[in-house]
Scaffold this motif. Structure first.
Motif, mmCIF file in Angstrom:
data_model
loop_
_atom_site.group_PDB
_atom_site.id
_atom_site.type_symbol
_atom_site.label_atom_id
_atom_site.label_comp_id
_atom_site.label_asym_id
_atom_site.label_seq_id
_atom_site.Cartn_x
_atom_site.Cartn_y
_atom_site.Cartn_z
ATOM 1 N N ARG A 126 0.849 -1.276 0.063
ATOM 2 C CA ARG A 126 -0.055 -0.101 -0.083
ATOM 3 C C ARG A 126 0.921 1.250 0.202
ATOM 4 O O ARG A 126 1.930 1.353 0.589
ATOM 5 C CB ARG A 126 -0.854 0.075 1.040
ATOM 6 N N LYS A 127 0.290 2.350 -0.475
ATOM 7 C CA LYS A 127 0.900 3.628 -0.298
ATOM 8 C C LYS A 127 1.015 4.080 0.994
ATOM 9 O O LYS A 127 -0.072 4.120 1.762
ATOM 10 C CB LYS A 127 0.449 4.551 -1.337
ATOM 11 N N THR A 128 2.003 4.561 1.416
ATOM 12 C CA THR A 128 2.074 5.352 2.741
ATOM 13 C C THR A 128 2.733 6.916 2.663
ATOM 14 O O THR A 128 3.464 6.985 1.737
ATOM 15 C CB THR A 128 2.459 4.491 3.729
ATOM 16 N N LEU A 129 2.680 7.427 3.653
ATOM 17 C CA LEU A 129 3.587 8.821 3.687
ATOM 18 C C LEU A 129 4.428 8.672 5.238
ATOM 19 O O LEU A 129 4.148 8.194 6.035
ATOM 20 C CB LEU A 129 2.765 9.967 4.021
ATOM 21 N N ASN A 131 4.978 10.828 7.541
ATOM 22 C CA ASN A 131 4.093 11.111 8.830
ATOM 23 C C ASN A 131 3.184 10.201 9.031
ATOM 24 O O ASN A 131 2.943 9.818 10.291
ATOM 25 C CB ASN A 131 3.328 12.560 8.579
ATOM 26 N N MET A 132 2.619 9.154 8.194
ATOM 27 C CA MET A 132 1.759 8.083 8.600
ATOM 28 C C MET A 132 2.735 7.001 9.183
ATOM 29 O O MET A 132 2.191 6.230 10.152
ATOM 30 C CB MET A 132 0.980 7.562 7.303
ATOM 31 N N LEU A 133 3.692 6.710 8.602
ATOM 32 C CA LEU A 133 4.794 5.705 9.387
ATOM 33 C C LEU A 133 5.262 6.183 10.709
ATOM 34 O O LEU A 133 5.238 5.375 11.830
ATOM 35 C CB LEU A 133 5.914 5.689 8.568
ATOM 36 N N GLU A 135 3.581 8.085 12.915
ATOM 37 C CA GLU A 135 2.361 8.219 13.807
ATOM 38 C C GLU A 135 2.470 6.814 14.232
ATOM 39 O O GLU A 135 1.727 6.420 15.141
ATOM 40 C CB GLU A 135 1.276 8.657 12.867
ATOM 41 N N CYS A 136 2.260 5.664 13.059
ATOM 42 C CA CYS A 136 1.901 4.251 13.466
ATOM 43 C C CYS A 136 3.147 3.873 14.532
ATOM 44 O O CYS A 136 2.663 3.052 15.593
ATOM 45 C CB CYS A 136 1.779 3.706 12.104
#
Ligand code: 5GP
Ligand code: ZN
Length: 144
Positions: A126-129, A131-133, A135-136
């Motif tokens: 999946r695509k991610t960014l 800041n998403m990485l 945060e997770c």
């Protein structure tokens, strides 16, 4: 009340294999684990490492049992390199039905791999960014 999904020990297929009530092609056994060939293998040599005691998933399995299984898995891959000329391996543990666990008794798959063997374990990335990485990672780190 919600019914528990895990089977009573008497009907658990892997407990029955451990007790010798159901035949299996055992390759190794000690006080803690049994390892036998998967009846419906992804490829020849596909083995399972099963805890002797009934635990449903990795979460319930005691640390020392996990350690023992991990060390045996390492030994098994070495044996598969020599015996089956395996070029690589997948070590796989499905935990809970949602993750594909069909037999609710803790076990690790050891699958020998070869070039162009046609085995498909892949998921679609999946695509991610960034800041998403981040945060997770922060969410998970709080519990480690
Ligand atoms: P899971 O999806 O729970 O991670 O995988 C269970 C594995 O156990 C499957 O690959 C399946 O082929 C294997 N299996 C299920 N029943 C038996 C059995 O009676 N004997 C053996 N040897 N393997 C089994
Ligand atoms: Zn069991």
């Amino acid at each position: 009340m919600e019914e528990k999904e895990s089977p009573v020990r008497g009907s658990c297929i892997f407990c029955r294999i451990v007790k010798g009530e159901i035949p299996s092609t055992i390759i190794f056994e000690d006080d803690i684990l049994v390892s036998f060939l998967d009846i419906a293998p992804a490829i020849s040599g596909h083995s399972l490492i099963v805890t002797k005691q009934h635990f449903e998933t990795i979460a319930e399995t005691p640390d020392e049992v996990i350690q023992h299984i991990a060390l045996f898995a390492k030994k098994l891959t070495k044996a598969m390199s020599f015996a089956l000329a395996a070029e690589g391996f997948n070590l796989l543990m499905n935990n809970k039905k949602v993750a594909g666990q069909l037999v609710p008794h803790a076990h690790v798959h050891v699958i020998p791999r070869y070039a162009r063997d046609g085995i498909d374990l892949n998921w679609r990335p999946r695509k991610t960014l960034p800041n998403m990485l981040k945060e997770c990672a922060e969410k998970i780190k709080r519990f480690l």
